[in-house]
Structures are given as structure tokens and as C-alpha cells.
Design a protein around this motif. Structure first.
Motif, short mmCIF file in Angstrom:
data_model
loop_
_atom_site.label_atom_id
_atom_site.label_comp_id
_atom_site.label_asym_id
_atom_site.label_seq_id
_atom_site.Cartn_x
_atom_site.Cartn_y
_atom_site.Cartn_z
N VAL A 189 -17.61 4.59 15.94
CA VAL A 189 -17.18 4.55 14.46
C VAL A 189 -18.41 4.42 13.63
N VAL A 190 -18.48 4.55 12.52
CA VAL A 190 -19.57 4.18 11.54
C VAL A 190 -19.75 3.02 11.28
N THR A 191 -20.81 2.41 11.39
CA THR A 191 -21.18 1.13 10.99
C THR A 191 -22.34 0.81 10.30
N GLN A 192 -22.35 -0.35 9.12
CA GLN A 192 -23.42 -0.29 8.38
C GLN A 192 -23.64 -1.62 8.25
N LEU A 193 -24.99 -2.52 8.57
CA LEU A 193 -25.28 -3.77 8.03
C LEU A 193 -25.68 -3.86 6.54
N GLY A 194 -25.25 -4.80 5.80
CA GLY A 194 -25.36 -4.93 4.47
C GLY A 194 -26.69 -5.27 4.02
N ASN A 195 -27.67 -4.81 4.47
CA ASN A 195 -29.07 -5.04 4.15
C ASN A 195 -29.43 -3.63 3.20
N GLN A 196 -28.93 -3.62 2.08
CA GLN A 196 -28.92 -2.53 1.22
C GLN A 196 -30.27 -2.10 0.87
N GLY A 197 -31.33 -2.78 0.87
CA GLY A 197 -32.78 -2.12 0.86
C GLY A 197 -33.15 -1.07 1.84
N HIS A 198 -32.35 -1.10 2.97
CA HIS A 198 -32.76 -0.09 4.08
C HIS A 198 -32.48 1.49 3.41
N SER A 199 -31.77 1.44 2.34
CA SER A 199 -31.60 2.71 1.68
C SER A 199 -32.33 2.82 0.51
N PHE A 200 -33.54 2.23 0.17
CA PHE A 200 -34.38 2.48 -0.72
C PHE A 200 -35.35 3.37 -0.52
N ASP A 201 -35.67 3.92 -1.54
CA ASP A 201 -37.07 4.82 -1.25
C ASP A 201 -38.22 4.02 -0.89
N SER A 202 -38.46 2.91 -1.51
CA SER A 202 -39.41 2.16 -1.29
C SER A 202 -39.65 1.79 0.33
N ILE A 203 -38.72 1.48 1.03
CA ILE A 203 -38.94 1.16 2.36
C ILE A 203 -39.42 2.48 3.24
N ARG A 204 -38.84 3.66 2.76
CA ARG A 204 -39.26 4.93 3.36
C ARG A 204 -40.72 5.32 3.09
N GLN A 205 -41.45 4.78 1.76
CA GLN A 205 -42.74 5.05 1.59
C GLN A 205 -43.50 4.13 2.36
N LEU A 206 -42.98 2.77 2.70
CA LEU A 206 -43.85 1.88 3.41
C LEU A 206 -43.95 2.37 4.98
N CYS A 207 -42.87 2.77 5.54
CA CYS A 207 -42.69 3.44 6.61
C CYS A 207 -43.69 4.61 7.00
N GLU A 208 -43.81 5.49 5.92
CA GLU A 208 -44.68 6.66 5.94
C GLU A 208 -46.27 6.26 5.83
N TRP A 209 -46.60 5.27 4.92
CA TRP A 209 -47.72 4.56 4.93
C TRP A 209 -48.33 4.25 6.47
N VAL A 210 -47.42 3.34 7.07
CA VAL A 210 -47.78 2.87 8.38
C VAL A 210 -47.95 3.91 9.40
N TRP A 211 -47.10 5.03 9.32
CA TRP A 211 -47.22 5.97 10.38
C TRP A 211 -48.34 6.82 9.86
N ALA A 212 -48.74 6.95 9.01
CA ALA A 212 -49.88 7.82 8.56
C ALA A 212 -51.14 7.13 8.72
N GLY A 213 -50.92 5.79 9.13
CA GLY A 213 -52.35 5.03 9.46
C GLY A 213 -53.11 4.52 8.34
N ALA A 214 -52.38 4.36 7.19
CA ALA A 214 -53.12 3.96 5.91
C ALA A 214 -53.70 2.48 5.94
N VAL A 215 -53.17 1.69 6.62
CA VAL A 215 -53.88 0.18 6.80
C VAL A 215 -54.26 0.16 8.41
N GLY A 216 -54.13 1.28 9.02
CA GLY A 216 -54.85 1.17 10.48
C GLY A 216 -53.58 0.43 11.52
N GLU A 217 -54.03 -0.16 12.35
CA GLU A 217 -53.13 -0.74 13.40
C GLU A 217 -52.68 -2.00 12.81
N VAL A 218 -51.30 -1.96 12.66
CA VAL A 218 -50.90 -3.50 12.06
C VAL A 218 -50.59 -4.55 13.04
#
Length: 456
Positions: free
Chosen positions: A157-186
Motif C-alpha cells: 500500500v502507499v504510505t506516507q509519514l507526516g513530515n511534510q518538509g520531506h517534499s520541499f525543494d529546500s531539503i532536496r537542495q541540501l541533499c544535492e549540496w552534500v552529495w556534491a561535496g560542498a562542505v566536504g565530509e560531514v
């Protein structure tokens, strides 16, 4: 690239590593997903627990085209405003009666009840093949979280936790910064929430809860208590302030961890910590253990993986606030609610839901990875969290914060909540066996017994 490829969430590997394989067999074979809906077909939705945040969820589901066919709440007075918005929706106090009566008319349920009843309601809906949107934290204890993860995995079944920020653009931007190595190894995450201390810590009311109060006639208090040990009614936890009472809620960490830590959890592919240590302020678990501390600091150690080094995550709440890490500029502000991801080349600072207000430090790093130099998008941007849930139902795909993800995020928070009961002691977590390796007393909180007549 799909939303979850970067998390390396191979579902079979996760279920094996988390020790959930056996739990899957407790879910009946009747847990079959409904076929995807056509784009023009209505999705019939029922709300369970609609007096507060659950009502807001229902409103947003309706705004995205969901057809509200039933509303259930144990307190008709508390839910009256929401009932009035949907006069054609049938009204119930008992979610079992609602599901029995309207089984074929309900495609999905939205759960907005207090924490301690999330799991039993969500499991019943999954057994019946209903799609489930559930407020955070997903569950009240670790066993519930792991069982729901397994059930959702098996049923599809389709399930979704109610942490609505997971669908925001900003969390995607943060992930892409981390994956691009913007701040190095966290290597360190400093996070927390300093808000609403008077809600989450109810120490001032501890001496009042033994007084007798008549149950309001509009409230079905026995159903409100649900599966946890029965305690006599008091207005100090019904209908509000229950978050501060640990028999029913999970305090600050339960309410905010799934918002604040979601960006780090996703970007760093976190799962379960290997150890956790809590410090508390002005709180004794023996004297005050019914309610949440007025201030706490919880240190999680997450092990290294094939793609990153070990990560230390330090959670702060109430009167114990996030400190400025070494090298933090004086002209920036340490968030009261949010986090700082500290890498060996810089930092990412963000607020609460969905990494709101996220930005890079220092200036040279910000200039290198913003504007025309912003890393390419690796995660699809979407319309919103409730839209994502309904669209996943229509298309037959997984939602962004599905229980397989949101359940692991919740489990980490609950491990921290248990550590609070044993301040100053380092608890070592065995994720495969779902137990603390070095603390028998802590294990009693992993799967506490339900009261008679209730089961998961």
C-alpha cells in the motif's frame, strides 16, 4: 534519479539488516494493495483523529483533490469544526466501526491521533489494504515502528509519514549540496528544538494528575487511551498537552526529530545509531518520568558506511540549546529549531521543516556552490507532501516519506527517547536484534506490553 536511489535503500537488504524478516509474517495475506487509480478517478479518504493536526492534513488532502468520505474522532466536540467543513462525510467515534461499515468506500486513511494510537490504527488500515498517511512520529515505541515497516513492505500500500518538509525543494537542495561535496565530509550534526518548553515538559502539573476529574460526555476516553496502560482521565493530557506525557506522547524529540533530522537522515543515508547517550537538566527519571525533561542533550553515534565516514549527531531541546561549532561566523545565527551539518570544508545551516532557510558557510563555499554554480538537480521537485501521497496512489509508486523510510527515522528518535530515561549512560544498540546490547532495563521500553484487549 529517483528520490530514494541516493539513500541506497535496497528494500530486501534493509529488511534483513533491520531484523524485520520475521515480523513480516505477522501480517495477514489479506494485506493487498489496491490497483492504481486513474488520473480522473476520485480517491476516497477517511480521517481518524481530526481535531487538531489531523484536521489540517484532511484539509490539505481535500485541497489536492481527495474526496473526504468519513471522519472519526473520539471527541465530537473537539472535532466539531472539522466535521462542519465536510457535512457529507459520515461521522464515527470508533475507527474499527468506520472501517467495517465503509470498507469498500474508503481507499485511504489519514491518521492524526496522539502518538500512542498511531500504530494500532495504521496496522488495521494496512491489513485492510488501505493507503495510509500517518502523522509523525510514526509510532510510540520501536517494536511498533519495525512492525509497521514490515507490514507496509509486504502489503505494498502507499504510505506516507507526516513530515511534510520531506517534499520541499529546500531539503532536496541540501541533499544535492552534500552529495556534491560542498562542505566536504560531514562528520557532525548539531540539531535541536528550543520551542514550546511549557508544552513538552509538564513537571509543573505532576502533582495535579492524581486529582479526580469527570470525563466530558462528548469524549470516549477509553478509546482515547487505546493500547497503553490505563490511567484515569485528566484535562492535563486530553485533548491537548499529551505530547508532554510519555505514556501517550514522545516529548520534544518525538514531535520535532522527524522534521529537523530528516535532511541529515536523507542526505547522509543514516539508519540506526550504534550508541546513544543522554544528558538532562533539572529532571529525575524516577521522580519526573511521566513527563518530558525541560532540557536534554542526546548524542547519537552512527556507524560509517561504504560511502561515508561515521557521523555524530547531537540533539538538543528545551533549555539545552544548540551551541555554535568551532569556526561558526559571528554574523550568522545558530538556529533555535534546526541543525548545522559540519563538514571538513564548511557547514550547512538550516531551520526546521524541510531544511527551511538552508545556506552554506563560509562565504567562499556559498559562492562556489550557489547561483550559477548550484549543483545539478538529482531529485525531482514535487508539488507538496499531501499531493505526493495522492499522486503515489494514482500512479502506483512509493511516496517520498514511505514507512520504510519514515519508520527508520522514527526509530532513531525513539532510541533517543529511551536514552533519556537513563541519563549519563551510554546505551549500545543492536539493530539486527532490535535490542540494547548492554542495558536490560532499557530493553523494557523497546516493546512495552499493551493493555488487555489490544494488539498490534
Amino acid at each position: 534519479m529517483s528520490d530514494h536511489k541516493k539513500m541506497s535503500l535496497d528494500r530486501k537488504q534493509f529488511l534483513y539488516g533491520a531484523g524485520l524478516g520475521a515480523a513480516m509474517f505477522h501480517v495477514g495475506t489479506e494485506s493487498l494493495a489496491q490497483p492504481p487509480k486513474s488520473p480522473n478517478e476520485k480517491i476516497n479518504v477517511a480521517g481518524i483523529g481530526v481535531g487538531s493536526q489531523g484536521g489540517s492534513d484532511i484539509d490539505q488532502i481535500a485541497a489536492e483533490g481527495g474526496n473526504i468520505v468519513a471522519l472519526c474522532d473520539v471527541d465530537f466536540k473537539y472535532a466539531a469544526n472539522e466535521f462542519a467543513k465536510y457535512p457529507n462525510a459520515k461521522q464515527f467515534k470508533d475507527y474499527i466501526e468506520m472501517l467495517d461499515t465503509m470498507d469498500k468506500e474508503i481507499d485511504a486513511v489519514v491518521i492524526g491521533t496522539p502518538d500512542h494510537t498511531h500504530a494500532v490504527i495504521a496496522m488495521e488500515a494496512i491489513r485492510r489494504g488501505k493507503h495510509v498517511y500517518c502523522e509523525k512520529p510514526l509510532t510510540h515505541n520501536i517494536h511498533e515502528a519495525r512492525t509497521l515497516i514490515a507490514a507496509a513492505h509486504k502489503s505494498n500500500v502507499v504510505t506516507q509519514l507526516g513530515n511534510q518538509g520531506h517534499s520541499f525543494d529546500s531539503i532536496r537542495q541540501l541533499c544535492e549540496w552534500v552529495w556534491a561535496g560542498a562542505v566536504g565530509e560531514v562528520h557532525t550534526v548539531l540539531a535541536g528544538c528550543d520551542a514550546f518548553m511549557d508544552v513538552y515538559s509538564q513537571m509543573r502539573n505532576l502533582d495535579k494528575i492524581g486529582q479526580h476529574y469527570d470525563v466530558p460526555p462528548e469524549l470516549d476516553y477509553d478509546r482515547w487511551v487505546g493500547p497503553v496502560p490505563f490511567q484515569n482521565y485528566t484535562p492535563f493530557w486530553v485533548p491537548w498537552n499529551w505530547r508532554g506525557w510519555l505514556n501517550f506522547g514522545t516529548g520534544t524529540i518525538g514531535d520535532w526529530f522527524c522534521h529537523v533530522i530528516d535532511p541529515s537522515f536523507w542526505a547522509l543515508d543514516l539508519d540506526a545509531p550504534t550508541s546513544v547517550t543522554a544528558e538532562v537538566k533539572d529532571w529525575d527519571p524516577v521522580k519526573h518520568g511521566l513527563t518530558y525533561p525541560p532540557g536534554s542533550k542526546i548524542t547519537f553515534e552512527f556507524p560509517a558506511t561504504k560511502t561515508r565516514k561515521a557521523v555524530k549527531l547531537i540533539w538538543h531541546d528545551g533549555s539545552m540549546r544548540i551551541p555554535a561549532p568551532e569556526g561558526f561566523p559571528e554574523d550568522d545565527k545558530v538556529p533555535g529549531v534546526g541543525a548545522i551539518l559540519v563538514g571538513d570544508k564548511g557547514m550547512i545551516v538550516h531551520g526546521s521543516h524541510g531544511a527551511g532557510g538552508c545556506h552554506l558557510l563560509p562565504d567562499k563555499v556559498r559562492q562556489q556552490f550557489t547561483g550559477s554554480n548550484t549543483p545539478p538537480q538529482k531529485i525531482q521537485r514535487i508539488k507538496g507532501h499531501h499531493w505526493d501521497f495522492l499522486d503515489a496512489i494514482r500512479t502506483g509508486r512509493k511516496a517520498g516519506s514511505m514507512f520504510e523510510y519514515g519508520g527508520r527515522l522514527t526509530q532513531a528518535a525513539l532510541i533517543g527517547a529511551i536514552a533519556l530515561r537513563f541519563p549519563g549512560q551510554t546505551l549500545e544498540w543492536d539493530n539486527r536484534k532490535a535490542r540494547f546490547k548492554n542495558h536490560k532495563a532499557a530493553n523494557a521500553f523497546v516493546n512495552p506490553r499493551y493493555r488487555e484487549g489490544w494488539k498490534l
